[in-house]
Design an enzyme around this catalytic site. Structure first.
Site, short mmCIF file in Angstrom:
data_model
loop_
_atom_site.label_atom_id
_atom_site.label_comp_id
_atom_site.label_asym_id
_atom_site.label_seq_id
_atom_site.Cartn_x
_atom_site.Cartn_y
_atom_site.Cartn_z
N SER A 66 11.78 38.68 -29.66
CA SER A 66 11.22 40.10 -30.21
C SER A 66 10.47 40.29 -29.08
CB SER A 66 11.23 39.93 -31.65
OG SER A 66 10.82 41.24 -31.76
N ARG A 72 18.84 39.44 -27.50
CA ARG A 72 19.61 39.66 -29.15
C ARG A 72 20.16 41.11 -29.11
NH1 ARG A 72 21.80 39.10 -32.90
NH2 ARG A 72 20.47 37.74 -35.70
N THR A 95 9.74 43.31 -37.52
CA THR A 95 8.83 42.50 -38.26
C THR A 95 8.40 42.60 -39.64
OG1 THR A 95 9.25 41.09 -35.91
CG2 THR A 95 7.82 39.94 -38.16
N CYS A 149 28.33 41.37 -22.64
CA CYS A 149 27.85 39.94 -22.30
C CYS A 149 26.74 39.96 -21.46
CB CYS A 149 28.80 39.09 -22.64
SG CYS A 149 28.39 37.10 -22.85
N CYS A 198 26.89 31.26 -24.20
CA CYS A 198 26.54 32.01 -25.59
C CYS A 198 25.32 31.98 -26.14
CB CYS A 198 27.64 31.41 -26.82
SG CYS A 198 27.04 32.42 -28.03
N CYS A 254 23.68 36.87 -29.29
CA CYS A 254 23.42 37.98 -29.64
C CYS A 254 24.11 38.62 -30.21
CB CYS A 254 22.76 38.12 -27.93
SG CYS A 254 24.44 38.61 -27.19
N CYS A 264 29.05 41.01 -28.44
CA CYS A 264 30.79 40.78 -28.75
C CYS A 264 30.92 40.95 -29.81
CB CYS A 264 30.80 39.37 -28.16
SG CYS A 264 30.61 38.17 -28.56
#
Length: 540
Positions: free
Chosen positions: A53, A297, A333, A486, A509, A512, A515
């Site tokens: 984050s 992310r 958050t 991606c 990968c 995140c 895709c």
């Protein structure tokens, strides 16, 4: 025979929401002298390894959960100070008034990963059992009620056969199960379909957030400085912007977010991030500096009108899996943690009254009476206003913030991101500069500094519903956009003697979920790999 472990409450995901719920449940149980058992399952190798984050934390929910967090050594070490909001053109930066939602007085620049590691220690001190490296692979439903989850198996080869040391998944059963998987959680998405949780609400809409941590020259570092920008390098029809947060130890978190409702299939969010750093107002911070971390992310952007039904028999969804991010505030958050507190209170009341497997209706009722509901309702029209472009979005934001103050008699709608791409032939191609390896980088070197790793001899956790679609549909219509959306180089069109084919480099990968969100026909299926696989973020 499947091995089974039983708890009063099972929580899927050791992010801020999952750990908050665990802490709150044990606090309530201890105060009432009840020995309710709580376990938390986490797919990453350790708590925090998959957490990414910005992050500027508003401590409102933390104050409620653990009022003595300062004495307990919470890693909130840098108070947010100077706020700046910039409009970038190609060569210039114009300082704009900082929107009131983005004022950060009283907030803290933190590593959310390290914050979660600290929350995990607090949870364990209260008797919570946390199991990192144990992904929840499927949900257990008995008599129409959620009764727990199945963990993923270990030791199956990519050929589908069991390898030496194979271990089947375990059944982790609970009287209640809380799903705190984060944005676009794989089981959460399954539950939404199975129980119709999205009926009557807008589609969720998303952004892709890319982040790097740099160690910069001390004379350029100002702990607590917060800078956001909009505009260049994105065009006026694409939603997005940047952040730059001055952390401790001469470190700066720099990132870029692109709304996944972008229309041009030639757009490359990773390329836009790298290009952003070359702006004359940004580049000087990173000259003579060192990049030490990278990650990406997806994040929820749908807000108020995209929150699904939160409960079903035997469980509930909490945190970013449900979608409580306040986009104009650039924070989620605090709202995720508050949703977890309210859900935990509802679960505790049900267990106290010896009610098992019920629908926790008191949770959404409490949420509607809480500050979270009002906070998200007041800003509900700001993000969708940018569907009409940057400048129309800014005008709408000013209207909603300063004139209507969230009381507008209408609600702007959201749309599914995967439906928004235009055909490649009708879209402008974008030329991205070649990375220099000093300020700008390629995907593979970036994945390397994310410490991403998967066991190679396992079935791919990224599969296609129809193996023909990437080449027969995506390539001619959208120039294979999976190669660009991606951020980790997972998808690659390779030429063979007969025809091109899509190669999936699943080991790259970073989890995140982009895709799973942006594929035009929703042909890509993301599921959890073997436990411990994926990125290993140190302090993202």
């Amino acid at each position: 025979m499947t091995e089974t472990m039983e708890y009063d409450v099972v929580i899927v995901g050791a992010g801020p929401a999952g750990l908050t719920a665990a802490i709150r449940l044990r606090q309530q149980a201890i105060a009432a002298k009840k020995d309710f058992s709580v376990c938390v399952l986490e797919k990453s190798s350790e708590v925090g390894a998959h957490i990414l984050s910005g992050c500027v934390l508003e401590p409102r929910s933390l104050n409620e959960l653990l009022p003595d967090w300062r004495e307990k050594g919470a890693p909130l070490n840098v108070a947010a100070g100077d706020d700046r909001f910039l409009l970038l053109t190609k060569n210039r930066a114009f300082r704009l008034p900082t929107p009131p939602q983005m004022h950060n007085k009283g907030n803290y620049i933190i590593s959310l990963a390290n914050f979660c590691r600290w929350l995990a220690k607090e949870a364990e001190s209260l008797g919570v059992q946390i199991f990192p490296g144990f992904p929840a692979a499927d949900v257990i439903i008995e008599d129409g009620k959620v009764a727990g989850v199945m963990t993923g198996e270990f030791g199956r080869g990519k050929d589908g056969k069991e390898k030496p040391g194979y271990q089947p998944g375990m059944a982790i059963k609970g009287k209640y199960t809380l799903f705190a998987e984060g944005c676009r959680g794989s089981i959460s998405e399954r539950l939404m379909k199975q129980f119709g949780l999205r009926e009557g609400v807008d589609p969720q809409t998303y952004g892709i957030g890319l982040k790097e941590i740099w160690e910069i020259k001390p004379e350029l570092h100002k702990a607590g400085k917060v800078v956001h920008s909009i505009g260049w390098p994105l065009d006026a029809q694409t939603y997005g912007g940047s952040f730059m947060y001055h952390m401790e130890n001469n470190q700066v978190a720099v990132g870029f977010v692109v709304g996944l409702d972008y229309r041009n299939p030639h757009l490359d969010p990773f390329g836009e991030f790298q290009r952003f750093k070359t702006h004359p107002a940004i580049r000087p911070y990173f000259e003579g500096a060192k990049r030490i971390a990278y990650g990406a992310r997806a994040l929820n952007e749908g807000g108020f009108q995209s929150i699904p039904k939160l409960v079903f028999p035997g469980g509930a969804m909490i945190g970013c899996g449900a979608g409580f991010m306040n986009v104009p505030k650039v924070k989620g958050t605090h709202t995720a943690m508050k949703s977890a507190i309210l859900a935990a209170d509802s679960v505790f009341a049900a267990l106290r009254d010896n009610v098992h497997g019920a629908e926790l209706t008191s949770y959404p009722e409490a949420l509607k009476k809480s500050w979270v509901y009002e906070e998200l309702r007041k800003v509900r029209n700001i993000r969708p206003g940018f569907h009409f472009g940057l400048y129309a979005g800014l005008l709408n934001s000013a209207l909603e913030t300063f004139i209507l103050r969230g009381r507008s008699p209408w609600t702007l709608r959201n749309h599914a991101d995967h439906t928004q791409l235009k055909k490649a032939a009708k879209s402008k191609k974008i030329a991205y500069p070649k990375p220099d390896g000093v300020l700008t980088f390629d995907r593979l070197s970036s994945v390397f500094v994310s410490s991403t790793n998967h066991e190679e001899d396992q079935p791919s956790h990224l599969t296609l519903k129809d193996a023909n679609i990437p080449v027969q549909y995506n390539l001619p219509n959208y120039d294979a956009p999976e190669q660009r959306y991606c951020p980790a180089g997972v998808y690659e069109i390779v030429q063979t003697e007969s025809q091109p084919r899509l190669q999936i480099n699943a080991q790259n990968c970073v989890h995140c979920k982009t895709c799973d969100i942006k594929d035009p026909t929703q042909n890509i299926v993301w599921k959890t790999p073997e436990g411990g696989g994926g990125p290993n973020y140190p302090n993202m």
